[in-house]
Write an enzyme that holds these catalytic residues in place. Structure first.
Site, PDB file in Angstrom:
ATOM      1  N   HIS A   1      41.156  30.568  71.365  1.00 56.81           N
ATOM      2  CA  HIS A   1      41.603  31.748  70.621  1.00 56.81           C
ATOM      3  C   HIS A   1      40.578  32.141  69.551  1.00 56.81           C
ATOM      4  O   HIS A   1      40.134  33.292  69.491  1.00 56.81           O
ATOM      5  CB  HIS A   1      42.964  31.437  69.976  1.00 56.81           C
ATOM      6  CG  HIS A   1      43.504  32.507  69.081  1.00 56.81           C
ATOM      7  ND1 HIS A   1      44.598  33.269  69.427  1.00 56.81           N
ATOM      8  CD2 HIS A   1      43.122  32.945  67.852  1.00 56.81           C
ATOM      9  CE1 HIS A   1      44.853  34.131  68.454  1.00 56.81           C
ATOM     10  NE2 HIS A   1      43.978  33.949  67.478  1.00 56.81           N
ATOM     11  N   GLU A   2      40.211  31.179  68.735  1.00 57.82           N
ATOM     12  CA  GLU A   2      39.296  31.490  67.634  1.00 57.82           C
ATOM     13  C   GLU A   2      37.922  31.881  68.155  1.00 57.82           C
ATOM     14  O   GLU A   2      37.247  32.731  67.576  1.00 57.82           O
ATOM     15  CB  GLU A   2      39.202  30.324  66.641  1.00 57.82           C
ATOM     16  CG  GLU A   2      40.519  29.982  65.928  1.00 57.82           C
ATOM     17  CD  GLU A   2      41.206  31.150  65.229  1.00 57.82           C
ATOM     18  OE1 GLU A   2      40.513  32.097  64.809  1.00 57.82           O
ATOM     19  OE2 GLU A   2      42.454  31.123  65.112  1.00 57.82           O
TER      20      GLU A   2
ATOM     21  N   HIS B   1      37.919  35.540  68.721  1.00 56.10           N
ATOM     22  CA  HIS B   1      37.632  36.319  67.510  1.00 56.10           C
ATOM     23  C   HIS B   1      36.129  36.301  67.238  1.00 56.10           C
ATOM     24  O   HIS B   1      35.536  37.313  66.874  1.00 56.10           O
ATOM     25  CB  HIS B   1      38.325  35.703  66.289  1.00 56.10           C
ATOM     26  CG  HIS B   1      39.788  36.018  66.192  1.00 56.10           C
ATOM     27  ND1 HIS B   1      40.276  37.294  66.203  1.00 56.10           N
ATOM     28  CD2 HIS B   1      40.868  35.210  66.043  1.00 56.10           C
ATOM     29  CE1 HIS B   1      41.611  37.261  66.067  1.00 56.10           C
ATOM     30  NE2 HIS B   1      41.988  36.003  65.976  1.00 56.10           N
TER      31      HIS B   1
HETATM   32 ZN   LIG Z   1      43.912  35.134  65.748  1.00 54.75          ZN
END
Ligand SMILES: [Zn+2]
Length: 699
Positions: free
Chosen positions: A494-495, A498
């Protein structure tokens, strides 16, 4: 060791305070060009005492730059006003980004003290700019003439964002209104800082100490070892300690057979900030939500949610509530079925009690074993952090052709931090990526992505980004490396999503970008879809001892268990989202009893007693910092990410054409155009909710 460093820095402070001011500048790295690779922050030279003078200088320089824009005698142009604004504040930005990074991931009492000093200074500085009437006059002139200025689509968006942001920051208020707004903003920023300091204290607190070996019953060896290490580090040699950080708290709930101790630790966790001690957040939450109403009213909105949501894809609170309600019914139905499965186990074991909130993880683990023959501890050996990280990198490489190369010559602020250079397939430098994955006392809880420098391209000068990912994953213990849980694997992917969003950014004006809160989780959440795909698991799931690839049988079990606990997870999350919306749709400024308000909010939606959401007002940092009237965004963006991932499933998992469209329209251009327009460019149509419902078993 830590103590020595602290002493040393005190000595330096004493030493330098006797010197003339000019000498302070000379050895302050913020006053110099960084001659490090890619001008990365020289962490070895940066000391706490460098921040305050650097902040002061940055504020002064920015003020001068703004004055120069205002006092320019030429008539306002995009270049002499908007572009000049975009260029302003670079000194301050550099200091602030390094300070922000350290404050979140590696803070200490010195840095916290500096934060308390500079927070009101920065709040004032922001207001001085956004409430400056002369500056707003120039922007207004440009905005009125925008159709005649021959601007590019990005420039039009940037101008529009500046104008709107000034209005939303109070530029149209009279002097009295502006003064009121300043006071509110300053109080809000200080309260938010206090809230996060309290949360950090309460999260680092020891939730449970065990001195009787029998009370460790059920816990796996590595959990016991980590607890012994934590106790030792807290000068409780020979005992076992559990903190309220996730890697310590979750395994205890999953495995401990001691129901009363699970209850004790669980209650300690959810009560963070609600212990009627000096770190209590009740009054702070009440005051913050009240001030947010005052600010919204002042700016012409009925509620804080109205103020926030007009800039989001959802547009208004009605749309958010409708969306949350749409998911709530099937989610609670599924959660009830999951609770029934667990109650069956309790009854079969003659437990003679009703499933409670602190039992959920323990019995969920049993259901997982019974129904899916899957045990988290069977998987962890295949999820060594370094392998998972390499797997996430490989997914990005296969999609976008990029490469990650470890760099040992770039300075870090803590030995846990690893640095990678990211390049295009042909070797062209894209940016730097820092990973910092293990918990420590100076790090706030959760996981996040940000950067020491953003990408920009003003006047053809392309600046490459420095991006970091921070997490609080399971640490190495004893002779074992860091072995992650499935949840942590997902978070790591997830990170990195980003981070890719920041690394691929290809825009001219960074400050004028405006990425809607309910769009910003699309780039991150889409990465989670790849994490547990069988083909991907085989790429990185290698046993940490034997090096053997994760067996097909285990992969099949993960596949079978994909819907496991989705009712709980959706309900727990939705309850927190409703709570956030309830706080921020208040239309009066009355101070409230936070516990009662929260209780009523959960009762209203019919939250079942077996589920107590872990996100409660006094420790719900997302609601206080950055995601107010915005916690729903994760599941809003989940509609987008499930639908976007479907585009890969319809072709192949690593389809280069689909990936290129996602990179070019979504990742590289976030914030430069309307979010739905960008999405449609990628997908060819608006998103559909179906893929999400199927993925969560809510169809
Ligand atoms: Zn997030």
């Amino acid at each position: 060791m830590k103590k020595n460093i602290f002493l040393l820095s005190i000595m330096i402070i004493i030493g330098t305070s006797a010197l003339a001011k000019s000498d302070t500048k000379n050895d302050n790295p913020f006053f110099k060009k960084w001659k490090t690779p890619y001008e990365t922050p020289p962490f070895n030279q940066i000391k706490p005492e460098h921040f305050l003078p650097a902040f002061q200088e940055g504020i002064k320089l920015e003020k001068n730059e703004i004055d120069a824009i205002i006092n320019n005698n030429q008539k306002p142009s995009f270049k002499n006003t908007i572009e000049a604004l975009e260029k302003s504040g670079s000194f301050l930005d550099r200091v602030n980004r390094v300070f922000g990074g350290l404050s979140g991931a590696n803070t200490n009492e010195e840095l916290q003290k500096i934060a308390r000093t500079i927070t009101p200074m920065l709040s004032k500085q922001r207001d001085d700019i956004s409430l400056n009437p002369k500056l707003f006059d120039r922007i207004k002139v440009l905005y009125a003439e925008r159709d005649k200025l021959k601007l590019s689509p990005e420039q039009i968006t940037v101008l529009d964002n500046y104008y709107t942001n000034f209005v939303r920051s109070g530029a149209n208020l009279n002097d009295e209104g502006k003064e009121k707004l300043r006071k509110i903003n300053e109080e809000l920023s200080m309260l938010s800082l206090k809230f996060s300091e309290n949360s950090l204290k309460e999260t680092n607190a020891i939730g449970l100490v065990i001195d009787n070996k029998d009370d460790l019953a059920g816990l796996p060896d590595d959990v016991v070892k980590a607890a012994a290490e934590l106790a030792r580090s807290k000068k409780m040699e020979g005992k076992w300690a559990f903190s309220l950080q996730k890697p310590s708290f979750i395994p205890f709930l999953q495995y401990s057979t001691k129901r009363d101790l699970r209850e004790k630790l669980f209650k300690a966790y959810v009560n963070r900030g609600n212990n009627h001690n000096e770190y209590d957040n009740n009054k702070i939450v009440s005051r913050i939500t009240s001030l947010r109403v005052s600010r919204a009213n002042l700016l012409g909105y009925k509620t804080h949610a109205d103020f926030v949501l007009e800039r989001n894809m959802a547009k208004n609170s009605g749309a958010v509530y409708n969306f949350l309600n749409l998911l709530w019914k099937p989610a609670i139905k599924r959660a009830n079925a999951e609770a029934a499965d667990m109650q069956k186990i309790i009854d079969a074991e003659h437990g003679n009690f009703k499933l409670a909130a602190w039992d959920w993880w323990y019995y969920a683990e049993k259901v997982k074993k019974e129904k899916y023959a899957l045990d988290e501890s069977m998987l962890r050996p295949y999820f060594k952090m370094e392998n998972v990280r390499a797997g996430a990198f490989e997914v990005a490489s296969k999609l976008y052709g990029i490469k990650f190369k470890e760099r040992n010559d770039i300075q870090v602020y803590n030995p846990d931090v690893k640095v990678f250079e990211v390049t295009e397939a042909g070797g062209k430098h894209i940016g730097i990526f820092y990973s910092d994955y293990f918990p420590r006392d100076g790090k706030r809880s959760g996981a996040w992505s940000s950067g020491f420098r953003g990408q920009s391209n003003i006047g053809g000068k392309f600046i490459t980004p420095l991006v970091y990912n921070v997490g609080n994953f399971s640490k190495p213990t004893g002779d074992k490396p860091a072995l992650l849980s499935i949840d942590e694997v997902n978070t790591l992917f997830h990170e990195l999503g980003h981070a890719l969003n920041s690394l691929f950014s290809n825009t001219t004006y960074p400050g004028g970008k405006s990425v809607p809160r309910d769009f910003v989780e699309l780039p991150s959440q889409i990465m989670e879809n790849w994490a547990l795909e069988p083909e991907v698991l085989k790429m990185y799931g290698k046993h940490y001892q034997t090096g053997k690839t994760i067996p097909d049988e285990l992969i099949q079990k993960i596949e079978n268990a994909k819907l496991f606990n989705q009712g709980f997870e959706t309900v727990e999350y939705l309850a927190a989202s409703f709570l956030d919306m309830d706080w921020h749709t208040l239309a009066d400024t009355n101070e409230r009893d936070v516990q009662k308000f929260e209780h009523d909010a959960f009762a209203k939606i019919g939250l079942i007693p077996e589920i107590e959401t872990r996100y409660q007002s006094t420790n719900f940092s997302h609601m206080i910092q950055g995601y107010s009237a915005g916690y729903y965004s994760y599941i809003w963006a989940a509609v987008l990410d499930a639908d976007a991932f479907q585009a890969f499933k319809e072709t192949t998992l690593f389809d280069r054409k689909t990936a290129a469209a996602f990179r070019n329209f979504v990742l590289a251009k976030s914030g430069t155009e309307d979010a739905m327009t960008l999405y449609k460019k990628f997908r060819g149509r608006e998103p559909k909710v179906d893929a999400l419902l199927i993925r969560r078993g809510l169809n």
